[in-house]
Design a protein around this motif. Structure first.
Motif, PDB file in Angstrom:
ATOM      1  N   ARG A 168     -32.746 -18.709  11.430  1.00 31.18           N
ATOM      2  CA  ARG A 168     -31.368 -19.096  11.756  1.00 31.18           C
ATOM      3  C   ARG A 168     -30.705 -18.068  12.666  1.00 31.18           C
ATOM      4  O   ARG A 168     -29.988 -18.411  13.618  1.00 31.18           O
ATOM      5  N   SER A 169     -30.922 -16.795  12.380  1.00 30.33           N
ATOM      6  CA  SER A 169     -30.299 -15.747  13.183  1.00 30.33           C
ATOM      7  C   SER A 169     -30.823 -15.768  14.616  1.00 30.33           C
ATOM      8  O   SER A 169     -30.043 -15.675  15.576  1.00 30.33           O
ATOM      9  N   ASP A 213     -28.893 -16.387  18.315  1.00 31.14           N
ATOM     10  CA  ASP A 213     -28.922 -15.383  19.377  1.00 31.14           C
ATOM     11  C   ASP A 213     -29.479 -15.908  20.702  1.00 31.14           C
ATOM     12  O   ASP A 213     -29.114 -15.391  21.771  1.00 31.14           O
TER      13      ASP A 213
END
Length: 279
Positions: free
Chosen positions: A190-191, A195
């Protein structure tokens, strides 16, 4: 306008010597990928996968790389070699993983904990990091594959699929390190999706249920235990998943048909994560 092939590009796949990794390579071959970088520690298994992929897609170029995902230098070397061989990496599917039953945390050794995390979490992150480094600066696939007729709004620089597990959401007793590592995979997925979304790199994860593969079922005794417990008691469809069922979802998430999907964690588990069935 539809693309002429589902995945007109280059795929790099870890854990490709067997199980879901091999099935994913074959699914990409059927879907039309033109180049394959297959990674694993098992060189004999890689050679067999290469033969199978070449039979499925005779015109595709297939390269194999011995890679230990727990070693940063090995990962960097493999991904660098793949980029040099093919000039770009369009799809990365990270299937390399292990599972060992070490018991509850109080009985789990530090060595066992570190081994699980070094392969399933840290190792996957090392691979995803190299994929992102390669993908973020390469041209859009609309430029790389003009004959594929990819609509501009579906264009991407690359797509990553990380293999997590249903146990990232619903833990199982006796394997806390594995459950924790797989939960970590969903979090970094998810991160990374956040990004790199504006750079046109999509990142998703697939959460398999109980799959009939060498990793999950290394012996007849363990396979029977898995069938009698998480399959019959916790999987509403009451059967093992097959590696190719996971692979087909990986190919879909990788390709342009999933162009508005990023940061997703797709359960492919026969209903395991949906809840308990009383039938």
């Amino acid at each position: 306008m539809a693309t002429k092939t589902e995945v007109p590009g280059i795929a790099i796949i870890t854990g490709a010597a067997s199980g879901m990794g091999r099935a994913t390579a074959l699914a990409f071959a059927v879907a039309g990928a033109t180049g394959f970088a297959l990674l694993d520690l098992n060189e004999a298994g890689l050679a067999e996968t290469k033969t199978l992929v070449s039979k499925a897609h005779p015109s595709a170029r297939v390269e194999t790389y011995k890679c230990d995902v727990t070693q940063e230098s090995s990962v960097i070397s493999a991904y660098t070699s793949a980029k040099e061989a093919f000039s770009r990496i369009d799809y990365a599917v990270h299937c390399a993983g292990i599972v060992t039953f070490q018991g509850p945390s109080a009985d789990c050794t530090l060595e066992a904990f570190d081994h699980q995390n070094n392969v399933n979490y840290r190792g996957l992150w090392l691979c995803a990091r190299e994929a992102l480094r390669n993908m973020r600066t390469q041209s859009l696939d609309t430029e790389a594959y003009p004959d594929a007729d990819i609509p501009p709004h579906r264009a991407q620089r690359g797509s990553i699929v990380n293999i997590s597990s249903g146990l990232a959401l619903h833990s199982q007793s006796g394997i806390p390190a594995y459950c924790g590592a797989k939960a970590g995979v969903t979090a970094i997925t998810r991160s990374d999706a956040l990004d790199y979304a504006t750079q046109r790199v999509r990142v998703n994860s697939v959460l398999p249920g109980v799959v009939d593969s060498p990793m999950t079922n290394p012996s007849p005794e363990i396979r029977q235990w898995m069938y009698d417990n998480p399959v019959k008691k916790a999987t509403p469809m009451r059967r093992f998943g097959l590696p190719e069922e996971i692979a087909d979802v990986c190919v879909f998430l990788s390709g342009n048909k999933a162009s508005f999907v990023t940061g997703a964690c797709w359960s492919v588990d026969g209903g395991f994560c949906a809840g308990y069935s009383y039938e």
